[in-house]
Motif scaffolding. Structure first.
Motif, PDB file in Angstrom:
ATOM      1  N   TYR A 125     -16.729  67.821  -3.036  1.00 12.67           N
ATOM      2  CA  TYR A 125     -15.501  67.757  -3.825  1.00 12.67           C
ATOM      3  C   TYR A 125     -14.361  68.171  -2.906  1.00 12.67           C
ATOM      4  O   TYR A 125     -14.535  68.986  -1.986  1.00 12.67           O
ATOM      5  CB  TYR A 125     -15.558  68.576  -5.117  1.00 12.67           C
ATOM      6  N   ILE A 126     -13.212  67.543  -3.118  1.00 12.81           N
ATOM      7  CA  ILE A 126     -12.055  67.725  -2.242  1.00 12.81           C
ATOM      8  C   ILE A 126     -10.779  67.784  -3.073  1.00 12.81           C
ATOM      9  O   ILE A 126     -10.765  67.402  -4.241  1.00 12.81           O
ATOM     10  CB  ILE A 126     -11.946  66.576  -1.203  1.00 12.81           C
ATOM     11  N   CYS A 127      -9.715  68.244  -2.443  1.00  9.28           N
ATOM     12  CA  CYS A 127      -8.369  68.129  -3.000  1.00  9.28           C
ATOM     13  C   CYS A 127      -7.732  66.931  -2.306  1.00  9.28           C
ATOM     14  O   CYS A 127      -7.747  66.848  -1.076  1.00  9.28           O
ATOM     15  CB  CYS A 127      -7.548  69.386  -2.732  1.00  9.28           C
ATOM     16  N   THR A 128      -7.178  66.000  -3.082  1.00  9.70           N
ATOM     17  CA  THR A 128      -6.605  64.805  -2.476  1.00  9.70           C
ATOM     18  C   THR A 128      -5.082  64.823  -2.418  1.00  9.70           C
ATOM     19  O   THR A 128      -4.466  63.795  -2.140  1.00  9.70           O
ATOM     20  CB  THR A 128      -7.081  63.524  -3.206  1.00  9.70           C
ATOM     21  N   PHE A 129      -4.471  65.981  -2.642  1.00 13.16           N
ATOM     22  CA  PHE A 129      -3.034  66.058  -2.393  1.00 13.16           C
ATOM     23  C   PHE A 129      -2.854  65.816  -0.891  1.00 13.16           C
ATOM     24  O   PHE A 129      -3.671  66.291  -0.094  1.00 13.16           O
ATOM     25  CB  PHE A 129      -2.469  67.424  -2.809  1.00 13.16           C
TER      26      PHE A 129
END
Length: 148
Positions: A125-129
């Motif tokens: 899981y990642i942050c895509t900002f």
């Protein structure tokens, strides 16, 4: 008498559906202040389990989201993270995305409910900002419940 019997049967159906309701695994994820890191870098769920992922953006300055992928492949992480820069709401239309929260502004809480993959494994899981995905990552481990 027939009306009473219909009522009784309908109540049994309602009770049966309620008894079959699946438990939901609740996971809470937060950032580490205004650093590009998740506090929770790993969580475990069972195959096919319903997951309620709650993201509490405790950052003071930066918006973030949580995008759960159906793989842990670095190439896919890079593809999704890079494509997010120009995507609506910073979430690209990509078949590798299993679930995602909307972008949470500082102090905001967002959530998403989804089914964990049926196949045991490790899923990123990642942050895509923009620019966050390279450092803001974690792993969802899908593993059967250990035998007791």
């Amino acid at each position: 008498m027939e009306l009473v019997m219909r009522y009784f049967l309908s109540m049994l159906l309602v009770i049966g559906w309620a008894a079959q309701a699946e438990p939901v695994k609740e996971i809470v994820i937060e950032p580490v202040g205004d650093e590009l890191k998740f506090k929770q870098t790993e969580f475990t769920v069972q195959p096919g389990e319903t997951v309620r992922l709650i993201f509490k953006n405790t950052a003071k300055v930066m918006p973030h989201n949580v995008v759960v992928l159906n793989t842990s492949s670095p190439a896919v992480v890079n593809r999704v993270g890079t494509a997010a820069i120009t995507a609506k709401d910073y979430v690209p239309d990509d078949p590798a995305i299993l679930a995602y929260t909307k972008l949470a502004q500082p102090g905001e809480t967002v959530e998403v409910t989804f089914k964990a993959p049926a196949t045991p494994g490790r899923y990123r899981y990642i942050c895509t900002f923009p620019g966050h995905f390279s450092m803001m990552q974690g792993t969802m481990v899908v593993a059967p419940k250990p035998a007791s």
